[in-house]
Enzyme design. Structure first.
Site, PDB file in Angstrom:
ATOM      1  N   ALA A  64      -1.716  12.334  25.866  1.00 45.54           N
ATOM      2  CA  ALA A  64      -1.980  12.425  24.441  1.00 45.54           C
ATOM      3  C   ALA A  64      -3.318  11.753  24.143  1.00 45.54           C
ATOM      4  O   ALA A  64      -3.780  10.882  24.876  1.00 45.54           O
ATOM      5  CB  ALA A  64      -0.858  11.749  23.650  1.00 45.54           C
ATOM      6  N   GLY A 107       1.613  13.006  28.168  1.00 48.09           N
ATOM      7  CA  GLY A 107       1.892  14.324  27.616  1.00 48.09           C
ATOM      8  C   GLY A 107       1.496  15.447  28.553  1.00 48.09           C
ATOM      9  O   GLY A 107       2.069  16.536  28.508  1.00 48.09           O
ATOM     10  N   GLU A 110       4.441  15.823  30.811  1.00 46.45           N
ATOM     11  CA  GLU A 110       5.492  16.476  30.029  1.00 46.45           C
ATOM     12  C   GLU A 110       5.184  17.953  29.822  1.00 46.45           C
ATOM     13  O   GLU A 110       6.080  18.803  29.873  1.00 46.45           O
ATOM     14  CB  GLU A 110       5.650  15.756  28.692  1.00 46.45           C
ATOM     15  CG  GLU A 110       6.247  14.365  28.847  1.00 46.45           C
ATOM     16  CD  GLU A 110       6.199  13.541  27.578  1.00 46.45           C
ATOM     17  OE1 GLU A 110       7.209  12.910  27.245  1.00 46.45           O
ATOM     18  OE2 GLU A 110       5.147  13.531  26.912  1.00 46.45           O
ATOM     19  N   GLU A 130       3.111   5.701  29.290  1.00 47.00           N
ATOM     20  CA  GLU A 130       3.225   5.277  27.889  1.00 47.00           C
ATOM     21  C   GLU A 130       3.619   3.813  27.738  1.00 47.00           C
ATOM     22  O   GLU A 130       3.193   3.145  26.781  1.00 47.00           O
ATOM     23  CB  GLU A 130       4.247   6.175  27.168  1.00 47.00           C
ATOM     24  CG  GLU A 130       3.818   7.611  26.958  1.00 47.00           C
ATOM     25  CD  GLU A 130       4.134   8.530  28.123  1.00 47.00           C
ATOM     26  OE1 GLU A 130       3.964   9.756  27.990  1.00 47.00           O
ATOM     27  OE2 GLU A 130       4.557   8.016  29.203  1.00 47.00           O
TER      28      GLU A 130
END
Length: 256
Positions: A64, A107, A110, A130
């Site tokens: 992210a 991300g 993911e 994270e």
């Protein structure tokens, strides 16, 4: 230039490529929105039979965009409704192959796990970091990763934030195949073309049954499989495939 590029490199194959090289393909809101738009459209396009998702030969997605969220509060994050963008990929009925080179962090990891098949380079790097910035995975990292590699490997990755290489990811069950870095993209496109030549209704049923069966009892999943198997005997492609086998020729599947 668009932050997500769409190409059609072969019959029945779509290539979705992240295009923020200056930010290592970090997933800001614009990228997520564009990904969702592409996957909604490709999922509904009968000319597309398989999708390759990539960040290119250097980096898949480094996670992210931290600058895009560092000063946000809980309500700001809630009102973004980013889960709707991820859902567009998760429910896409077409098979998705992630071609992963370089970073697939946060991300990005993911995003790769939203695919049905992951082909990784030897020097690819998968990570859920994270925890190191005071948060936790929020787009399936605690759930898809655990389903892929089991509790103990997943907890190690999520709680330490340490990356694993393409080779390690393969040994853990986090990717389907690991190759020299410079072979990943071509291998993904070759596999996509092979899948695109298969009967599309059967492909869609296989994907649907595999994904749905993961979260229900074995008896219910077997019943779901049996019903889908029976349904395929009403397709023209089933008749074509079996007749071609009998006649010792290559079948031509039309998705009917």
């Amino acid at each position: 230039m668009s932050e997500v590029m769409l190409e059609h490199p072969a019959d029945g194959v779509a290539l979705v490529r992240l295009n923020r090289p200056e930010a290592k393909n970090a997933l800001n809101l614009a990228v997520r929105q564009q990904l969702a738009e592409h996957f909604r459209a490709l999922g509904a396009d009968p000319a597309v039979r398989c999708i390759v998702l990539t960040g290119g030969g250097e980096c898949f997605a480094a996670g992210a965009d931290i600058k895009d969220m560092a000063d946000k509060g809980a309500i700001d994050m809630l009102l973004r409704n980013v889960q709707l963008y991820w859902q567009a990929i998760a429910v896409c009925p077409k098979p998705i192959i992630a071609a992963v080179n370089g970073y697939a962090w946060g991300g990005g990891c993911e995003l790769a796990m939203h695919a049905d098949i992951i082909i990784a380079g030897e020097n690819a790097s998968f990570c859920q970091p994270e925890i190191k910035v005071g948060i936790m995975p929020g787009a399936g990292g605690t759930q898809r990763l655990t389903r892929a590699v089991g509790k103990f490997q997943a907890m190690k990755m999520i709680l330490t934030g340490k990356p694993v290489s393409g080779r390690e990811a393969f040994s853990m069950g986090l990717c389907s195949e690991v190759l020299p870095d410079d072979e990943v993209q071509a291998a993904a496109l070759k596999m996509a073309s092979a899948i695109a030549a298969m009967p599309p209704i059967a492909v869609a049923q296989i994907k649907e049954v595999v994904l749905a069966g993961q979260d229900i009892s074995l008896d219910a999943a077997i019943m779901l499989e049996r019903k889908a198997f029976q349904l395929l005997f009403d397709t023209e492609d089933q008749k074509e495939g079996m007749q071609a086998f009998i006649e010792k020729r290559k079948p031509v599947y039309k998705g009917r």
